[in-house]
Design an enzyme around this catalytic site. Structure first.
Site, PDB file in Angstrom:
ATOM      1  N   ARG A   3       0.830  -1.199   0.000  1.00 26.64           N
ATOM      2  CA  ARG A   3       0.000   0.000   0.000  1.00 26.64           C
ATOM      3  C   ARG A   3       0.872   1.260   0.000  1.00 26.64           C
ATOM      4  O   ARG A   3       1.410   1.670   1.014  1.00 26.64           O
ATOM      5  CB  ARG A   3      -0.910   0.006   1.231  1.00 26.64           C
ATOM      6  CG  ARG A   3      -1.764   1.265   1.388  1.00 26.64           C
ATOM      7  CD  ARG A   3      -2.879   1.337   0.376  1.00 26.64           C
ATOM      8  NE  ARG A   3      -3.849   0.252   0.570  1.00 26.64           N
ATOM      9  CZ  ARG A   3      -4.854  -0.003  -0.264  1.00 26.64           C
ATOM     10  NH1 ARG A   3      -5.022   0.737  -1.348  1.00 26.64           N
ATOM     11  NH2 ARG A   3      -5.674  -1.013  -0.030  1.00 26.64           N
ATOM     12  N   ARG A  25       1.644  -6.218  -9.817  1.00 25.90           N
ATOM     13  CA  ARG A  25       2.056  -5.671  -8.520  1.00 25.90           C
ATOM     14  C   ARG A  25       2.255  -6.745  -7.455  1.00 25.90           C
ATOM     15  O   ARG A  25       2.679  -6.431  -6.336  1.00 25.90           O
ATOM     16  CB  ARG A  25       1.044  -4.631  -8.042  1.00 25.90           C
ATOM     17  CG  ARG A  25      -0.345  -5.181  -7.751  1.00 25.90           C
ATOM     18  CD  ARG A  25      -1.287  -4.096  -7.274  1.00 25.90           C
ATOM     19  NE  ARG A  25      -2.587  -4.660  -6.908  1.00 25.90           N
ATOM     20  CZ  ARG A  25      -3.442  -4.071  -6.086  1.00 25.90           C
ATOM     21  NH1 ARG A  25      -3.144  -2.915  -5.539  1.00 25.90           N
ATOM     22  NH2 ARG A  25      -4.601  -4.643  -5.810  1.00 25.90           N
ATOM     23  N   HIS A  63       0.051   3.842 -10.316  1.00 23.88           N
ATOM     24  CA  HIS A  63      -0.915   4.225  -9.262  1.00 23.88           C
ATOM     25  C   HIS A  63      -0.190   5.046  -8.180  1.00 23.88           C
ATOM     26  O   HIS A  63       0.005   4.582  -7.058  1.00 23.88           O
ATOM     27  CB  HIS A  63      -1.491   2.935  -8.678  1.00 23.88           C
ATOM     28  CG  HIS A  63      -2.707   3.097  -7.816  1.00 23.88           C
ATOM     29  ND1 HIS A  63      -2.817   4.030  -6.827  1.00 23.88           N
ATOM     30  CD2 HIS A  63      -3.871   2.397  -7.794  1.00 23.88           C
ATOM     31  CE1 HIS A  63      -3.977   3.906  -6.218  1.00 23.88           C
ATOM     32  NE2 HIS A  63      -4.637   2.917  -6.795  1.00 23.88           N
ATOM     33  N   ASP A  82     -13.029   9.273  -6.272  1.00 21.43           N
ATOM     34  CA  ASP A  82     -12.617   8.150  -7.126  1.00 21.43           C
ATOM     35  C   ASP A  82     -13.089   8.472  -8.542  1.00 21.43           C
ATOM     36  O   ASP A  82     -14.222   8.190  -8.908  1.00 21.43           O
ATOM     37  CB  ASP A  82     -13.233   6.843  -6.620  1.00 21.43           C
ATOM     38  CG  ASP A  82     -12.641   5.617  -7.302  1.00 21.43           C
ATOM     39  OD1 ASP A  82     -11.817   5.791  -8.219  1.00 21.43           O
ATOM     40  OD2 ASP A  82     -13.004   4.491  -6.906  1.00 21.43           O
ATOM     41  N   GLU A  89      -3.029   9.203 -10.749  1.00 21.33           N
ATOM     42  CA  GLU A  89      -2.511   8.027 -11.444  1.00 21.33           C
ATOM     43  C   GLU A  89      -2.449   8.261 -12.951  1.00 21.33           C
ATOM     44  O   GLU A  89      -3.420   8.707 -13.557  1.00 21.33           O
ATOM     45  CB  GLU A  89      -3.406   6.825 -11.139  1.00 21.33           C
ATOM     46  CG  GLU A  89      -3.663   6.645  -9.642  1.00 21.33           C
ATOM     47  CD  GLU A  89      -4.749   5.634  -9.356  1.00 21.33           C
ATOM     48  OE1 GLU A  89      -4.829   4.636 -10.098  1.00 21.33           O
ATOM     49  OE2 GLU A  89      -5.521   5.842  -8.397  1.00 21.33           O
TER      50      GLU A  89
END
Length: 320
Positions: A80, A106, A176, A222, A281
């Site tokens: 994270r 990832r 990201h 978002d 991002e």
């Protein structure tokens, strides 16, 4: 991977170490990390996930990237913070087959392709990921993924995808980036005025909305923006610092912050961590789907740096 693989680290340092500038060491959870120090900046990169974890220019008072203190460093789990690589899809599994969010890159150990000390004093690290029986069980395509990480006055990430198979494939993807801020409530993203965005916080399907003025954060955000300019500024009002992200190969940047309610339910994030970052991002998302024929290539680039005060001020509005 709990105990560090000392033989692997010795091999990496012998083949790719740059004395006084780049070395490999064991990171949290025993995962191999790359430490980079040069005259311009210092950085840390996890070979697992191909993920930049730290970037701090020499004249900066703090890191430009945020990493949660509760992040998980374990094979099969995502870390994270920093700059996770979302690939070959962004967001939920596009075919609803139960595969992990944001794809497979990832949560895989990448290989080290090369390192180099550049003439301008910057350092370049190139990581690679190719298909294996394990990846083909998740995503049945042959590919070669490379990530060139250049650490200088700016941090430049160049993610290249090449189709090495005999059939075309499609991807969505993102770098990201978690950018560290002093207080998200006093942070704005400039450069998106007039752009339309898919508001994913509005529900499962989202709604299309037009941005008016700078992006501000007063709860969960978002959004996938469309037709965006190449450069965006992140203004950290509490510290007075402005960060700039310049993109190539992307017209759909994503702006995300979980807000207090969502953050409280995330095990790898402290309840108030949402105050300390914004994600801007560099992405190919929503309708910006990349199709690669056999032998085809695509490159997604993000470059980020602190804007000197004398060059400060908001970017011009886009659209309207």
């Amino acid at each position: 991977m709990d105990a560090p693989d000392t033989a692997l680290l010795d091999t990496l340092n012998a083949r790719h170490g740059l004395p006084g500038q780049l070395r490999f060491a064991a990171g949290p959870g025993g995962l191999p990390v790359v430490h980079i120090h040069n005259g311009h900046a210092e950085a840390q990169v996890s070979v697992y996930g191909g993920q930049v974890l730290r970037f701090r220019p020499r004249d900066a008072v703090s890191d430009l990237l945020f990493v949660s203190e509760q992040a998980t460093y374990q094979t099969g789990k995502a870390i994270r913070g920093g700059v996770p690589v979302c690939w070959p899809w962004f967001g939920a599994d596009p075919q609803a087959l139960g595969r992990p969010n944001h794809g497979l890159a990832r949560t895989r150990l990448w290989s080290v392709a090369s390192t180099a000390a550049l003439p301008d004093g910057a350092t370049r690290l190139t990581l690679a990921l190719t298909d294996t029986p394990d990846t083909r069980a998740v995503w049945p395509h042959a590919f070669e993924l490379t990530l060139e990480i250049s650490v200088g006055a700016a941090l430049r990430l160049s993610l290249g995808t090449r189709n090495t198979g005999e059939q075309p494939f499609t991807i969505t993807q993102a770098l990201h980036t978690y950018l560290a801020v002093s207080d998200v409530a006093q942070t704005t993203v400039n450069g998106l005025d007039g752009c339309h965005y898919l508001d994913k916080a509005a529900g499962a399907q989202g709604t299309i909305t037009q941005q008016r003025g700078a992006v501000r954060f007063a709860g969960e955000v978002d959004r996938i923006y469309t037709g965006a300019p190449a450069e965006l500024d992140i203004v950290d009002g509490a510290s007075g610092r402005t960060l700039r992200i310049s993109a190539e190969g992307s017209r759909t940047p994503v702006v995300w912050n979980p807000g207090a309610v969502l953050a409280a339910g995330m095990a790898d994030l402290a309840d108030d961590d949402y105050r300390r970052f914004v994600c801007v991002e560099t992405a190919n998302a929503a309708d910006e789907v990349v199709t690669l024929p056999p032998g085809g290539e695509h490159r997604l680039v993000a470059e980020m740096f602190t804007v000197p005060t004398r060059f400060g001020g908001p970017l011009p509005s886009h659209g309207t």
